[in-house]
Design an enzyme around this catalytic site. Structure first.
Site, short mmCIF file in Angstrom:
data_model
loop_
_atom_site.label_atom_id
_atom_site.label_comp_id
_atom_site.label_asym_id
_atom_site.label_seq_id
_atom_site.Cartn_x
_atom_site.Cartn_y
_atom_site.Cartn_z
N HIS A 72 -3.68 0.37 -3.36
CA HIS A 72 -4.59 0.67 -2.25
C HIS A 72 -5.16 -0.62 -1.67
CE1 HIS A 72 -4.55 4.85 -3.81
NE2 HIS A 72 -4.49 4.24 -4.97
N ASN A 105 -5.87 8.81 5.78
CA ASN A 105 -5.73 7.66 6.67
C ASN A 105 -5.72 8.11 8.12
OD1 ASN A 105 -3.48 6.03 4.36
ND2 ASN A 105 -5.63 5.55 4.75
N ARG A 117 0.85 -1.19 0.00
CA ARG A 117 0.00 0.00 0.00
C ARG A 117 0.88 1.24 0.00
NH1 ARG A 117 -4.22 -0.58 4.87
NH2 ARG A 117 -4.83 1.49 4.11
N HIS A 118 0.29 2.34 -0.39
CA HIS A 118 0.99 3.63 -0.31
C HIS A 118 1.33 3.95 1.14
CE1 HIS A 118 -2.75 5.21 1.37
NE2 HIS A 118 -3.37 4.54 0.41
N GLU A 171 -7.95 3.17 -6.11
CA GLU A 171 -8.73 2.58 -5.02
C GLU A 171 -10.19 2.43 -5.43
OE1 GLU A 171 -9.13 0.68 -2.78
OE2 GLU A 171 -8.61 1.57 -0.85
N ARG A 195 -1.20 9.78 -3.69
CA ARG A 195 -0.55 9.14 -2.54
C ARG A 195 0.30 7.94 -2.95
NH1 ARG A 195 -6.09 8.56 -2.11
NH2 ARG A 195 -7.02 6.49 -1.78
#
Length: 748
Positions: free
Chosen positions: A700, A568, A561-562, A634, A613
């Site tokens: 994502h 977040n 994931r980023h 995402e 991101r």
């Protein structure tokens, strides 16, 4: 997928496959590459020359080469296979037009019918005085069939056109590495990458340590009192379909290539079936075989179905009523299922080939792919039946064609496995993969007779002529197969298996009957051929496309994931915010990790979504091309984008509860479901299978859950619940021994 020829300074000329490029028809995909680690100023490599490449020796009209990596430049084009000789040279062209161009030293390069004429040589450029700049040259030509060109054009139209939503391409490539990235001591990794290894989940992708045939279906005939098919092909099993429909005799004339994929944009209808566009359902005006209706998921942006008791009843009472494949894919699948002959609703892929040709691994990969797309698929291995019924310690004599007892026993277990597979299909299964040698025509005729009127059958023959690969597969077989588990002497087992193989080779009959796909030297990952005969329909077409791109070349795929984003931190879903401080730190640590893990893999690439991101997470990684896929974005949360789950629960309680009940099929209002994500990720999966170099995917949570489920062969219903934590790298190792997983946690 056609033969290929490549020339580079390290290879000899006049390659073995040159003759395969020497006939008219088809196209050649030519790739010219130049490599130099000591770049000089702002000199950009170009190509100029005669038709059909450029058509002019004018330096101002030279074709610019694109930077593929820090040291590699590339230019590719397509020409007819019977093209005129390409007469060209390389050229260094400064960015500033007032500075003279520098042509390479030596005679012109001549390229004819996929082969570079003359001796291989470096490209030498004489600069000021006696200074000489050297470039290594790589030239490769691959034959493309019309099918390949059509598929490539379709992929371009679907993925490279600007998005109407974001105004950017679905896929964009930035091969120029960033420079000047500071990796301070606070972000450096220890040299020992194993320091960051964490335990993988129990249900992870570590299937490589298990013999693939053992993971196939358990024989119900031998464990649950099942029945055995009679010699005439009839079955006494209570699940057998008594009202079978006879197959129409197929012509035996071979076709060069017939791959028909129905146009999903066309509506399918008959006198007994009408389409309700407002509800997105197919409503038969009459009952057909007990099916009262089929739900078609129209994809993103379609009207949401009104919740009703009848709709719920339909979904629960009709087995497999809603395919997990969504949108146009589901429409095409249902059209095949409902409008085709009765046997076309079920598909049997019957493997054919000598032992140690990769049949079981091919079957396992195809099973995983079809399950991931939502097609109910099972893998039946005849060897597993044989071991259960006759024991695992049979010598090579058991497999002799002149051993009547052995032949009868092997045909018996093949019939048991086929009967089990057909019974399972009649209970609702869609695709059965029948894994055995099936190396003689009488065995295949027996199977076709058993399947007549019950399922559509396609033979999948795997042929390998590479002795090194065969020897490797034999040794893997001795190490992993239960047939040799009780043999302490490896060499004795090896000798026995080679005798078994020789017994099969004496009587082997290649497939020439029915519908078939032949994979010839495809497992090596270096060219090969695929032959297709009498193949039509949506699902067979998808299978052919997957097999064209599949290979067993070992390479790692890194999923992550980023770095943590500001959304977040706030607990908000969706959005397109930048990274938090912790996310920026992870980006630097990830860059160091990738540099150390893939330092010897110059052909590796970095894939991200188009959201900032992921792009920011990848930005510190230098030395590798970066590719942005909109398909990796995402899951679209629609009207819920930017909200927290608490806000959704408070303001949209019905949506919150609907998602909680079925996260797999739930679609956000004006957004996507997990099934929609799987559908748009299919080209990514095919491209990952096609890649022969490592790939780092920075994406994502929902997307990585779907990708991971494919490699780990996890059921669709589990996808929304798979744990993919932040700041953790999941390394998937793909190769001949299956799929294995390792996890690295770079930050707490």
């Amino acid at each position: 997928m056609g033969a290929s020829a490549s020339k580079n300074p390290d290879s000899s000329h006049g390659g073995d496959r040159e003759d395969s490029l020497d006939h008219p028809g088809g196209q050649l995909y030519v790739s010219l590459k130049m490599e130099n680690y000591k770049l000089k100023g702002d000199l950009i490599p170009h190509v100029y020359g005669s038709v059909p490449l450029v058509g002019s020796w004018d330096c101002s009209k030279a074709l610019s080469m694109e930077r593929e990596s820090k040291s590699m430049w590339e230019l590719s084009f397509v020409v007819p296979s019977n093209h005129e000789t390409l007469d060209f040279k390389f050229l260094l062209k400064p960015k500033h037009v007032n500075v003279p161009c520098i042509a390479e030293e030596g005679p012109n390069r001549l390229f004819t019918k996929g082969t570079l004429q003359g001796d291989a040589r470096l490209a030498l450029f004489r600069l000021n005085g006696d200074e000489v700049l050297e470039y290594r040259v790589f030239i490769k030509a691959d034959r493309l069939s019309p099918f390949d060109l059509a598929a490539s054009w379709r992929a371009y139209k679907e993925n490279l056109q600007p998005s109407t939503v974001r105004g950017i391409p679905d896929i964009s490539i930035n091969a120029t590495p960033e420079t000047g990235v500071e990796n301070g001591s606070a972000t450096s990794l220890e040299l020992d990458l194993e320091h960051y290894v964490i335990p993988a989940p129990v249900t992870s992708a570590n299937s490589g340590i298990v013999y693939a045939a053992n993971m196939t279906e358990n024989p119900r005939s031998l464990t649950c009192g099942g029945t055995f098919s009679n010699s005439d092909g009839s079955s006494s099993d209570p699940h057998s379909n008594k009202a079978s429909i006879a197959l129409v005799d197929q012509p035996t004339t071979k076709k060069e290539m017939e791959v028909i994929v129905p146009d999903p944009s066309k509506a399918y209808s008959t006198s007994s079936m009408v389409e309700s566009k407002s509800a997105g359902t197919l409503s038969p005006s009459q009952k057909q075989d007990g099916l009262r209706g089929l739900f078609v998921d129209r994809g993103v942006g379609s009207p949401r179905l009104a919740k009703s008791t009848s709709a719920t009843t339909l979904a629960t009472e009709t087995k497999n009523a809603m395919p997990a494949a969504a949108g146009a894919v589901a429409a095409a699948a249902i059209a095949d299922q409902m409008l085709g002959p009765k046997e076309d609703r079920h598909l049997a892929i019957v493997l054919v080939g000598l032992p140690a040709r990769g049949k079981t691994f091919t079957a396992a990969k195809l099973t995983r792919y079809l399950r991931w797309l939502g097609h109910d698929t099972k893998h039946f291995n005849v060897g597993k039946y044989r071991r259960l019924k006759h024991g695992a310690n049979q010598s090579a004599d058991f497999f002799r064609a002149d051993n009547p007892d052995g032949m009868e026993a092997r045909n018996e277990v093949a019939a048991l496995a086929m009967d089990d597979m057909i019974s399972w299909m009649q209970e609702g299964g869609q695709v059965g993969i029948f894994d055995a040698t099936n190396s003689i025509r009488t065995r295949r005729n027996m199977l076709m007779k058993m399947a007549e009127g019950k399922c559509k059958m396609i033979f999948l023959e795997t042929i390998c002529n590479d002795e090194r690969i065969i020897e490797r597969n034999i040794r893997l077989k001795i190490q992993q197969s239960p047939d040799y588990a009780e043999e302490p002497d490896f060499e004795a087992g090896l000798q026995d298996f080679k005798i078994r193989l020789a017994n099969y080779e004496k009587v082997y009959e290649p497939v020439e009957e029915g519908s078939y796909i032949k994979l010839i030297d495809m497992v090596s990952g270096h060219g090969g051929q695929i032959q297709v005969n009498n193949i039509s329909g949506y699902l067979p077409g998808r299978i052919v496309f997957f097999l064209v791109n599949m290979h067993l070349t070992p390479r790692p795929i890194l999923l992550t994931r980023h770095g943590e984003s500001r959304d977040n931190v706030r607990g908000r879903i969706g959005g397109d915010t930048v990274l938090s401080e912790a996310g920026e730190l992870y980006a630097k640590k990830l860059a160091n990790f990738v540099e150390k893990r893939l330092k010897s893999e110059r052909a590796a690439s970095i894939w991200t979504s188009t959201l900032q991101r992921t792009i920011l997470t990848a930005s510190p990684i230098a030395g590798f091309p970066k590719i942005q896929w909109r398909a990796l974005d995402e899951i679209n949360a629609g009207v819920c984008d930017g909200m927290t789950y608490e806000e959704i629960k408070k303001n949209m309680p019905e949506e919150y509860e609907s998602r909680k009940k079925d996260k797999l099929r739930y679609r956000y209002p004006r957004g996507e479901s997990y099934l929609d994500v799987i559908q748009r990720l299919e080209p990514v999966i095919v491209e990952l299978e096609r890649q022969r170099a490592p790939v780092v995917v920075i994406s994502h949570q929902a997307v990585l859950r779907a990708l991971y489920a494919y490699f780990a062969d996890r059921p669709l219903k589990e996808i929304p619940h798979i744990e993919v934590p932040l700041h953790t790298i999941i390394e998937i190792q793909m190769g001949v021994s299956g799929v294995q997983e390792k996890r690295y946690k770079l930050m707490d």
